[in-house]
Scaffold this active site. Sequence first.
Site, PDB file in Angstrom:
ATOM      1  N   VAL A  15      -3.359 -13.541  -1.644  1.00 19.06           N
ATOM      2  CA  VAL A  15      -4.504 -14.276  -2.060  1.00 19.06           C
ATOM      3  C   VAL A  15      -4.068 -15.864  -2.204  1.00 19.06           C
ATOM      4  CG1 VAL A  15      -6.518 -14.732  -3.557  1.00 19.06           C
ATOM      5  CG2 VAL A  15      -5.819 -12.369  -2.952  1.00 19.06           C
ATOM      6  N   LYS A  46       7.464 -16.318  -9.033  1.00 20.16           N
ATOM      7  CA  LYS A  46       8.507 -15.735  -9.714  1.00 20.16           C
ATOM      8  C   LYS A  46       9.827 -15.835  -9.040  1.00 20.16           C
ATOM      9  CE  LYS A  46       5.813 -14.186 -12.858  1.00 20.16           C
ATOM     10  NZ  LYS A  46       5.572 -12.762 -13.209  1.00 20.16           N
ATOM     11  N   LYS A 106     -10.024  -9.571 -11.598  1.00 14.79           N
ATOM     12  CA  LYS A 106     -10.834  -8.473 -12.415  1.00 14.79           C
ATOM     13  C   LYS A 106     -10.437  -7.841 -13.704  1.00 14.79           C
ATOM     14  CE  LYS A 106      -8.985  -5.366  -9.680  1.00 14.79           C
ATOM     15  NZ  LYS A 106      -7.998  -5.604  -8.555  1.00 14.79           N
ATOM     16  N   GLU A 130     -15.462 -15.832  -9.127  1.00  9.67           N
ATOM     17  CA  GLU A 130     -16.407 -15.076  -8.133  1.00  9.67           C
ATOM     18  C   GLU A 130     -15.469 -14.066  -7.252  1.00  9.67           C
ATOM     19  OE1 GLU A 130     -19.013 -13.845  -6.393  1.00  9.67           O
ATOM     20  OE2 GLU A 130     -19.809 -15.701  -6.879  1.00  9.67           O
ATOM     21  N   GLY A 188      -1.436  -0.897   3.669  1.00 15.45           N
ATOM     22  CA  GLY A 188      -1.686  -1.800   2.714  1.00 15.45           C
ATOM     23  C   GLY A 188      -3.044  -1.974   2.127  1.00 15.45           C
ATOM     24  N   ASP A 202     -10.370   0.398 -10.873  1.00 16.42           N
ATOM     25  CA  ASP A 202     -10.611  -0.843 -10.639  1.00 16.42           C
ATOM     26  C   ASP A 202     -12.129  -1.198 -10.425  1.00 16.42           C
ATOM     27  OD1 ASP A 202      -9.647  -3.129  -8.625  1.00 16.42           O
ATOM     28  OD2 ASP A 202     -11.150  -2.262  -7.598  1.00 16.42           O
ATOM     29  N   LYS A 206     -14.757  -3.710 -12.385  1.00 15.63           N
ATOM     30  CA  LYS A 206     -15.754  -4.769 -11.761  1.00 15.63           C
ATOM     31  C   LYS A 206     -16.965  -4.497 -12.260  1.00 15.63           C
ATOM     32  CE  LYS A 206     -12.777  -5.107  -7.780  1.00 15.63           C
ATOM     33  NZ  LYS A 206     -12.597  -4.574  -6.275  1.00 15.63           N
ATOM     34  N   GLY A 303      -8.666  -8.404   0.878  1.00 13.29           N
ATOM     35  CA  GLY A 303      -7.996  -9.332   1.846  1.00 13.29           C
ATOM     36  C   GLY A 303      -7.818 -10.578   1.584  1.00 13.29           C
TER      37      GLY A 303
END
Length: 432
Positions: A15, A46, A106, A130, A188, A202, A206, A303
Amino acid sequence: MERAIQIGLLGLGTVGTGVASIIKQHQETLSHQIGRPIEIKRAFVKDLHKSREPWLSSLELTEDVNAIIQDPSIDVVIEVMGGIDETYQYVERALKEKKHVITANKDLMAEYGSTLLHKANDLHCDLFYEASVAGGIPIIRTITDGLSADKLTKIMGIVNGTTNYMLTKMTEEKRTFDDVLDEAQTLGYAEADPTADVDGLDAARKMAILATLAFSTQVYISDVSVKGIRTVSDIDLSYCERFGYTMKLIGLAQKDEGQLEVRVEPTLLPNTHPLANVHNEYNAVLVEGEAMGESMYYGPGAGSLPTATAVVSDLVTVAKNIQRRVHGMSYQTPMFQTTFKQENEIQSPYFIRLHVYDRAGTFAAITTLFAQHDVSFERLIQLPLADQQEQAEVVLITHTTTVAIIKELVAKLKQLEAVADVASYYRVEQKG
């Protein structure tokens, strides 16, 4: 021209790279919208020696997070590194340094969102998130701004792309859970440890975020009832098709007469339902309001570029607020105390699949137990089990009942001598 708005990136993975790419490629458009250029001054990583795309060599990288948090020239911190506790410390410190923050995290917002938003408000800083829900779908902005004049009553959606991809492949290609999970990991879509996705965590995080916003109350991850797709089999899905349904991992947040229900679970949707036609890694969210009725928001749920687009959209808002000197004014404290429905108040039809002993009296014993719980059948079929000569499979869809009754009924079925196994049971979205 005024000086550029300086950005500090926390994280330069999938991202973060997408964010840097959009800012680089869309610089002219962004500068025109905002009235000032935007520049990434420094990125925290890192490992400085990790292999990266050649064009990223123009960015100044650091392994010292203080080089971003304590740099007075950096106006906005974009957090795309993930994690919870360590990241919370970084975001909190950035706010204390009077930096505006944008996050795609999130997990962080579900766990500490209320605390961080209060801090941002007190410090007159912006905190936008967002990209934390549904990737490139602007659902948070839609709820907080676009639908702010309506009284929302229901949010229902597919908010995890990994599980939607898996259920799509299992349904369309008649493949097993393990087979499709291996493929999702290879492509992936799923992590090496897929627990958060396949066990519904997850999606639950959300839905906690969306319910908090939609109903102006405070919903935590612990308030969400969660059931993942790990137990879903290709056999379940074949019966769903036979009955005219499609199974999806559905997040539901609903408010009736002041009481909330927030759930994530595999759900049978009628094939005519708009969410039934959302396939592969795509997400979609249905929002229902008293004035507007029902509307749906659809798009890629994850993505690099879809998520990065949501991050940069928040960045444009923050930059405009800086220009107008109105930052730190977006957060509103919840209006209502949170009251949740009890299991005896939550109603739905259910799909149940049983393995029973194929002998006289079996069906009478099952129907008697259902009658004792006041649960009737809408659909029912019985077929012999191919690998068990003395057993049969009974698959049924009930009329509307409650969660409490179904749980009690399933427990009693497991104790019934006529029943070898309760293979599965799932919620059914009512038709019409």
